[in-house]
Design a protein around this motif. Sequence first.
Motif, PDB file in Angstrom:
ATOM      1  N   LEU A   1      -0.393  -0.060  -5.263  1.00 59.12           N
ATOM      2  CA  LEU A   1      -0.063  -1.143  -6.193  1.00 59.12           C
ATOM      3  C   LEU A   1       1.002  -0.706  -7.198  1.00 59.12           C
ATOM      4  CD1 LEU A   1      -0.777  -4.046  -7.002  1.00 59.12           C
ATOM      5  CD2 LEU A   1      -2.535  -3.122  -8.518  1.00 59.12           C
ATOM      6  N   ILE A   2       1.019   0.590  -7.541  1.00 54.39           N
ATOM      7  CA  ILE A   2       1.978   1.117  -8.515  1.00 54.39           C
ATOM      8  C   ILE A   2       3.013   1.955  -7.788  1.00 54.39           C
ATOM      9  CG2 ILE A   2       2.282   2.608 -10.525  1.00 54.39           C
ATOM     10  CD1 ILE A   2      -0.534   1.869 -11.394  1.00 54.39           C
ATOM     11  N   ASN A   3       4.282   1.614  -7.944  1.00 58.17           N
ATOM     12  CA  ASN A   3       5.382   2.325  -7.302  1.00 58.17           C
ATOM     13  C   ASN A   3       6.529   2.502  -8.280  1.00 58.17           C
ATOM     14  OD1 ASN A   3       4.742   2.554  -4.248  1.00 58.17           O
ATOM     15  ND2 ASN A   3       4.214   0.434  -4.726  1.00 58.17           N
ATOM     16  N   LEU A   4       7.425   3.428  -7.944  1.00 57.49           N
ATOM     17  CA  LEU A   4       8.637   3.598  -8.741  1.00 57.49           C
ATOM     18  C   LEU A   4       9.705   2.587  -8.356  1.00 57.49           C
ATOM     19  CD1 LEU A   4       8.894   7.505  -8.709  1.00 57.49           C
ATOM     20  CD2 LEU A   4       8.100   6.058 -10.584  1.00 57.49           C
ATOM     21  N   GLY A   5       9.722   2.158  -7.100  1.00 52.47           N
ATOM     22  CA  GLY A   5      10.668   1.161  -6.630  1.00 52.47           C
ATOM     23  C   GLY A   5      10.029  -0.210  -6.553  1.00 52.47           C
ATOM     24  N   LEU A   6      10.856  -1.253  -6.526  1.00 50.48           N
ATOM     25  CA  LEU A   6      10.371  -2.636  -6.484  1.00 50.48           C
ATOM     26  C   LEU A   6      10.317  -3.206  -5.073  1.00 50.48           C
ATOM     27  CD1 LEU A   6      12.270  -4.227  -9.518  1.00 50.48           C
ATOM     28  CD2 LEU A   6       9.890  -3.468  -9.436  1.00 50.48           C
TER      29      LEU A   6
ATOM     30  N   THR B   1      14.815 -11.089  -5.623  1.00 56.34           N
ATOM     31  CA  THR B   1      14.563 -11.534  -4.261  1.00 56.34           C
ATOM     32  C   THR B   1      13.075 -11.341  -3.939  1.00 56.34           C
ATOM     33  OG1 THR B   1      15.078  -9.368  -3.310  1.00 56.34           O
ATOM     34  CG2 THR B   1      16.891 -10.949  -3.535  1.00 56.34           C
ATOM     35  N   LYS B   2      12.669 -11.828  -2.795  1.00 52.60           N
ATOM     36  CA  LYS B   2      11.264 -11.787  -2.396  1.00 52.60           C
ATOM     37  C   LYS B   2      10.884 -10.413  -1.842  1.00 52.60           C
ATOM     38  CE  LYS B   2       7.956 -14.573   0.288  1.00 52.60           C
ATOM     39  NZ  LYS B   2       7.840 -15.720   1.215  1.00 52.60           N
ATOM     40  N   ASN B   3       9.678  -9.963  -2.155  1.00 53.92           N
ATOM     41  CA  ASN B   3       9.128  -8.731  -1.597  1.00 53.92           C
ATOM     42  C   ASN B   3       8.119  -9.116  -0.505  1.00 53.92           C
ATOM     43  OD1 ASN B   3       7.887  -6.324  -0.976  1.00 53.92           O
ATOM     44  ND2 ASN B   3       7.344  -5.791  -3.076  1.00 53.92           N
ATOM     45  N   ASP B   4       8.509  -8.928   0.747  1.00 51.02           N
ATOM     46  CA  ASP B   4       7.646  -9.309   1.867  1.00 51.02           C
ATOM     47  C   ASP B   4       6.683  -8.205   2.283  1.00 51.02           C
ATOM     48  OD1 ASP B   4       8.548 -11.968   2.347  1.00 51.02           O
ATOM     49  OD2 ASP B   4      10.395 -11.145   3.197  1.00 51.02           O
ATOM     50  N   ASN B   5       6.750  -7.059   1.615  1.00 52.04           N
ATOM     51  CA  ASN B   5       5.847  -5.939   1.925  1.00 52.04           C
ATOM     52  C   ASN B   5       5.107  -5.493   0.678  1.00 52.04           C
ATOM     53  OD1 ASN B   5       6.519  -5.338   4.816  1.00 52.04           O
ATOM     54  ND2 ASN B   5       8.560  -5.141   3.907  1.00 52.04           N
ATOM     55  N   PHE B   6       4.519  -6.480  -0.005  1.00 50.97           N
ATOM     56  CA  PHE B   6       3.768  -6.178  -1.212  1.00 50.97           C
ATOM     57  C   PHE B   6       2.418  -5.569  -0.826  1.00 50.97           C
ATOM     58  CE2 PHE B   6       1.318  -7.491  -5.083  1.00 50.97           C
ATOM     59  CZ  PHE B   6       2.031  -6.717  -5.980  1.00 50.97           C
TER      60      PHE B   6
ATOM     61  N   ASN C   1      -1.100  -4.472   0.276  1.00 52.02           N
ATOM     62  CA  ASN C   1      -2.044  -4.973   1.277  1.00 52.02           C
ATOM     63  C   ASN C   1      -1.457  -6.106   2.121  1.00 52.02           C
ATOM     64  OD1 ASN C   1      -4.085  -3.167   0.773  1.00 52.02           O
ATOM     65  ND2 ASN C   1      -5.225  -4.521  -0.608  1.00 52.02           N
ATOM     66  N   ASP C   2      -0.226  -5.879   2.621  1.00 56.32           N
ATOM     67  CA  ASP C   2       0.439  -6.853   3.501  1.00 56.32           C
ATOM     68  C   ASP C   2       0.672  -8.204   2.830  1.00 56.32           C
ATOM     69  OD1 ASP C   2       0.573  -5.111   5.727  1.00 56.32           O
ATOM     70  OD2 ASP C   2      -1.529  -5.541   6.190  1.00 56.32           O
ATOM     71  N   GLY C   3       0.821  -8.194   1.524  1.00 56.41           N
ATOM     72  CA  GLY C   3       1.046  -9.436   0.791  1.00 56.41           C
ATOM     73  C   GLY C   3       2.523  -9.720   0.595  1.00 56.41           C
ATOM     74  N   THR C   4       2.799 -10.816  -0.066  1.00 55.56           N
ATOM     75  CA  THR C   4       4.164 -11.175  -0.442  1.00 55.56           C
ATOM     76  C   THR C   4       4.205 -11.427  -1.941  1.00 55.56           C
ATOM     77  OG1 THR C   4       3.788 -13.542  -0.062  1.00 55.56           O
ATOM     78  CG2 THR C   4       4.631 -12.240   1.789  1.00 55.56           C
ATOM     79  N   LYS C   5       5.358 -11.145  -2.525  1.00 57.59           N
ATOM     80  CA  LYS C   5       5.526 -11.356  -3.962  1.00 57.59           C
ATOM     81  C   LYS C   5       6.895 -11.945  -4.227  1.00 57.59           C
ATOM     82  CE  LYS C   5       5.792  -8.933  -8.425  1.00 57.59           C
ATOM     83  NZ  LYS C   5       5.749  -7.616  -9.112  1.00 57.59           N
ATOM     84  N   ASP C   6       6.932 -13.042  -4.962  1.00 56.40           N
ATOM     85  CA  ASP C   6       8.203 -13.554  -5.460  1.00 56.40           C
ATOM     86  C   ASP C   6       8.086 -13.769  -6.957  1.00 56.40           C
ATOM     87  OD1 ASP C   6       7.541 -16.655  -5.739  1.00 56.40           O
ATOM     88  OD2 ASP C   6       6.793 -16.013  -3.784  1.00 56.40           O
ATOM     89  N   GLN C   7       9.224 -13.741  -7.623  1.00 59.20           N
ATOM     90  CA  GLN C   7       9.248 -13.668  -9.085  1.00 59.20           C
ATOM     91  C   GLN C   7      10.302 -14.604  -9.651  1.00 59.20           C
ATOM     92  OE1 GLN C   7       9.300  -9.574 -10.130  1.00 59.20           O
ATOM     93  NE2 GLN C   7       8.936  -9.892 -12.299  1.00 59.20           N
TER      94      GLN C   7
END
Length: 276
Positions: free
Chosen positions: A138-143, A173-178, A180-186
């Motif tokens: 859940l916590i990473n240095l990159g987005l 842009t959208k993160n399609d590899n959030f 637990n195989d989730g997606t994240k948009d902001q």
Amino acid sequence: MNSTLPIGIKAAGVGYVYTFGDVLFDPLLEIEEAKVTAHTAIASFVYPFRIGKKFARVDVFVPFSNALWEGLLQGEAVSAHRVGLVDPWLRISYHILGPPALNLKQLREYLTEHSVYTTLGVSLSISLPLGQYSEDKLINLGLNQFFFRPQIGVSHNWGLWSVEFDVSAYIYTKNDNFYNDGTKDQKPLVAAQTHLIKRFNSGIWTSLSAGYGIGGASRINRLSKDDERSTLLNSASLAFPVGKRQSGKLVYIYSQTLTDVGSNTNSLVLAWSILF
């Protein structure tokens, strides 16, 4: 706003950033009393050039960080340690108004004859998703997502003083590899900042800065999160010459969140740069 560099002269630098403070996670994660400590090194390169008779430049920044997050998860002590590359970014800037693109001798003559002038500039920053990232964390240095930051700013200079103001937007842009195989948009985040700068004949300069950002609410797996950011930033800087074409810089930055999600952190920056 970017300062005007003489055409034909490039700049390179390195910096160290020590950050510490409190982190406020989404309450649904049940993480409490979270703190972060990060040691980050940043390499930079600046290349000025002409577009017609106007000044332009490219800045490149490459950060590498060693960061530790600690807190309580459902009352149990937990921690996350990450070491690696943070998303690098580049910025392309263009001055619509202000001093023309000149070499060192010409620029000195221009500034001697024009002690009062105004610069209007635009820029576009692009963050590249090359930083350390694992979709099982859940916590990473990159987005793991691009962001684009269009910016417009104005700077007014009189003698040894100048004041700057700019506004910008962070577009993600959208993160399609959030996680637990989730997606994240902001949603976009909008920011504004201002700087008051005082220069001295010795080559030393100081500045006081303030900024504010709002927005950035996210959706995880198409479900809206109540995590809009609202952040205040304050900083003070001192720059000083080190040799003929070298300079050092000390900066203190305080970031304060105005919502239940974000961080309250202190950052101390030590940087060195050289012109060549």
